[in-house]
Design a protein around this motif. Structure first.
Motif, PDB file in Angstrom:
ATOM      1  N   THR A  38      44.367 104.208  57.161  1.00  0.00           N
ATOM      2  CA  THR A  38      42.429 103.217  56.916  1.00  0.00           C
ATOM      3  C   THR A  38      42.132 102.237  56.640  1.00  0.00           C
ATOM      4  O   THR A  38      41.822 100.791  56.181  1.00  0.00           O
ATOM      5  CB  THR A  38      41.089 104.181  56.718  1.00  0.00           C
ATOM      6  OG1 THR A  38      41.071 104.898  55.361  1.00  0.00           O
ATOM      7  CG2 THR A  38      41.136 105.323  57.742  1.00  0.00           C
ATOM      8  N   TRP A  94      42.383  97.962  57.726  1.00  0.00           N
ATOM      9  CA  TRP A  94      41.444  97.969  59.262  1.00  0.00           C
ATOM     10  C   TRP A  94      40.645  96.637  58.400  1.00  0.00           C
ATOM     11  O   TRP A  94      39.864  96.231  59.022  1.00  0.00           O
ATOM     12  CB  TRP A  94      40.500  99.248  58.708  1.00  0.00           C
ATOM     13  CG  TRP A  94      40.965 100.480  59.858  1.00  0.00           C
ATOM     14  CD1 TRP A  94      41.823 100.163  60.475  1.00  0.00           C
ATOM     15  CD2 TRP A  94      40.051 101.514  59.996  1.00  0.00           C
ATOM     16  NE1 TRP A  94      42.695 101.934  60.856  1.00  0.00           N
ATOM     17  CE2 TRP A  94      41.125 102.446  61.167  1.00  0.00           C
ATOM     18  CE3 TRP A  94      38.972 102.035  60.052  1.00  0.00           C
ATOM     19  CZ2 TRP A  94      40.937 103.989  61.488  1.00  0.00           C
ATOM     20  CZ3 TRP A  94      38.626 103.193  60.723  1.00  0.00           C
ATOM     21  CH2 TRP A  94      39.394 103.814  61.223  1.00  0.00           C
ATOM     22  N   ILE A  96      41.516  94.315  63.836  1.00  0.00           N
ATOM     23  CA  ILE A  96      41.309  95.473  63.210  1.00  0.00           C
ATOM     24  C   ILE A  96      39.551  95.339  63.151  1.00  0.00           C
ATOM     25  O   ILE A  96      38.685  96.077  64.154  1.00  0.00           O
ATOM     26  CB  ILE A  96      41.654  96.144  62.802  1.00  0.00           C
ATOM     27  CG1 ILE A  96      43.152  96.087  62.956  1.00  0.00           C
ATOM     28  CG2 ILE A  96      41.046  97.750  62.281  1.00  0.00           C
ATOM     29  CD1 ILE A  96      44.649  97.051  62.104  1.00  0.00           C
ATOM     30  N   LYS A 142      36.137  97.700  65.066  1.00  0.00           N
ATOM     31  CA  LYS A 142      35.663  99.506  64.658  1.00  0.00           C
ATOM     32  C   LYS A 142      35.728 100.581  64.836  1.00  0.00           C
ATOM     33  O   LYS A 142      36.046 101.390  64.959  1.00  0.00           O
ATOM     34  CB  LYS A 142      34.952  98.448  63.438  1.00  0.00           C
ATOM     35  CG  LYS A 142      34.921  99.881  61.696  1.00  0.00           C
ATOM     36  CD  LYS A 142      35.653  99.245  61.480  1.00  0.00           C
ATOM     37  CE  LYS A 142      35.899 100.429  59.816  1.00  0.00           C
ATOM     38  NZ  LYS A 142      35.071  99.191  59.121  1.00  0.00           N
ATOM     39  N   TYR A 197      38.329 102.041  67.069  1.00  0.00           N
ATOM     40  CA  TYR A 197      39.446 102.401  65.736  1.00  0.00           C
ATOM     41  C   TYR A 197      38.882 103.721  64.904  1.00  0.00           C
ATOM     42  O   TYR A 197      39.758 104.431  64.476  1.00  0.00           O
ATOM     43  CB  TYR A 197      40.304 100.810  64.383  1.00  0.00           C
ATOM     44  CG  TYR A 197      41.247 100.591  64.968  1.00  0.00           C
ATOM     45  CD1 TYR A 197      42.632 101.255  64.272  1.00  0.00           C
ATOM     46  CD2 TYR A 197      41.066  99.504  65.331  1.00  0.00           C
ATOM     47  CE1 TYR A 197      43.798  99.845  64.187  1.00  0.00           C
ATOM     48  CE2 TYR A 197      42.011  99.137  66.539  1.00  0.00           C
ATOM     49  CZ  TYR A 197      43.424  99.329  65.877  1.00  0.00           C
ATOM     50  OH  TYR A 197      44.269  98.146  65.718  1.00  0.00           O
TER      51      TYR A 197
END
Length: 212
Positions: free
Chosen positions: A113, A116, A121, A125, A128
Motif C-alpha cells: 500500500t 498507492w 494507482i 483505488k 486496488y
C-alpha cells in the motif's frame, strides 16, 4: 491436466486458454458469453456467475480439476462483487472441493500500500483495495497451493517472451507475455505459495520463473 480458467473471455484469459490448449491440457473456461470461445476437443465452457452465492458456484465445479486460474476482472464495474467477493467465493468453493492448485492474476503492488500514492494507482483505488484483500484472503485464510502473479499495466502489443520479476517499478506487459507467464507457473513447483510482480524485461520467461 484438467484446468479451470475463471474469466476466459478477458484479454489475458483468451490468450491463456489458447496456450493451455496448445499444450494439450483439458480446459474448462468460465464466461458469461453464449458463443463458444474455442473449437477444440479438449475445450468446454461454463456460464459461471461469480456474483452468485458460494454453493451455487461450487456445484458447477468438477471434483477432478487439477488447477484453477482466476483471471476474471470487473473492468471497473462491480469491483466489490467481482474482484473481491467473487474471487474469494471461488477460492472457498475450490478449497471445499478439495482442489489444491490456484493461480491468481493480480495487479502490481496489490499488497504494497506504500506504492498507492502513484497517480496511476490512485485512479484505480477501489480496484486496488479489492485486489489487496482478495490476495490477503488467498494467502492468510486459504489452504490452497496458490501463486499470485502481480502484473503491471496490460498492453495490446507483440509478445517479447521476456520479463522482469519483482522489480521496484510497475512497468508494462504484453498481454500474451502475461498469459505465457501464467502457463509457465503451472508446471513450476517452486512457484507454490509465491507472490511475484512482473513486467516486460530482459529475461526469458521460463528462466525468470526458475529463479523465483
Amino acid at each position: 491436466m484438467k484446468i479451470l480458467v475463471i474469466g476466459a473471455s478477458g484479454r489475458v484469459g483468451t490468450d491463456l486458454v489458447k496456450q493451455l490448449l496448445a499444450d494439450d491440457h483439458q480446459v474448462i473456461s468460465t464466461t458469461r458469453q453464449e458463443k463458444k470461445l474455442f473449437n477444440d476437443d479438449n475445450y468446454s465452457q461454463l456460464d459461471l456467475d461469480i456474483t452468485a452465492n458460494k454453493d451455487t458456484i461450487q456445484k458447477q465445479i468438477d471434483q477432478d480439476i487439477d488447477a484453477v486460474y482466476f483471471v476474471a476482472g470487473s473492468g471497473g464495474k462491480d469491483v466489490l462483487e467481482v474482484d473481491l467477493h467473487g474471487a474469494v467465493k471461488t477460492m472457498q468453493a475450490v478449497q471445499d472441493k478439495g482442489i489444491k492448485r490456484y493461480i491468481m492474476l493480480s495487479t502490481v503492488f496489490s499488497l504494497d500500500t506504500s506504492k498507492w500514492d502513484n497517480p496511476n494507482i490512485a485512479d484505480l483505488k477501489e480496484y486496488y483495495i479489492c485486489k489487496h484483500y482478495a490476495d490477503q484472503w488467498l494467502i492468510n485464510n486459504s489452504s490452497l497451493n496458490y501463486t499470485i502473479v502481480q502484473a503491471g499495466a496490460l498492453k495490446e502489443r507483440a509478445a517479447t517472451g521476456k520479463i522482469m520479476i519483482n522489480d521496484d517499478h510497475s512497468g508494462e506487459n504484453s498481454i500474451e507475455d502475461v498469459a505465457t507467464t501464467l502457463v509457465a507457473v503451472l508446471g513450476a513447483s517452486n512457484t507454490t505459495k509465491k507472490i511475484f510482480s512482473m513486467h516486460n524485461g530482459e529475461t526469458a520467461i521460463e528462466q525468470a520463473i526458475t529463479k523465483l
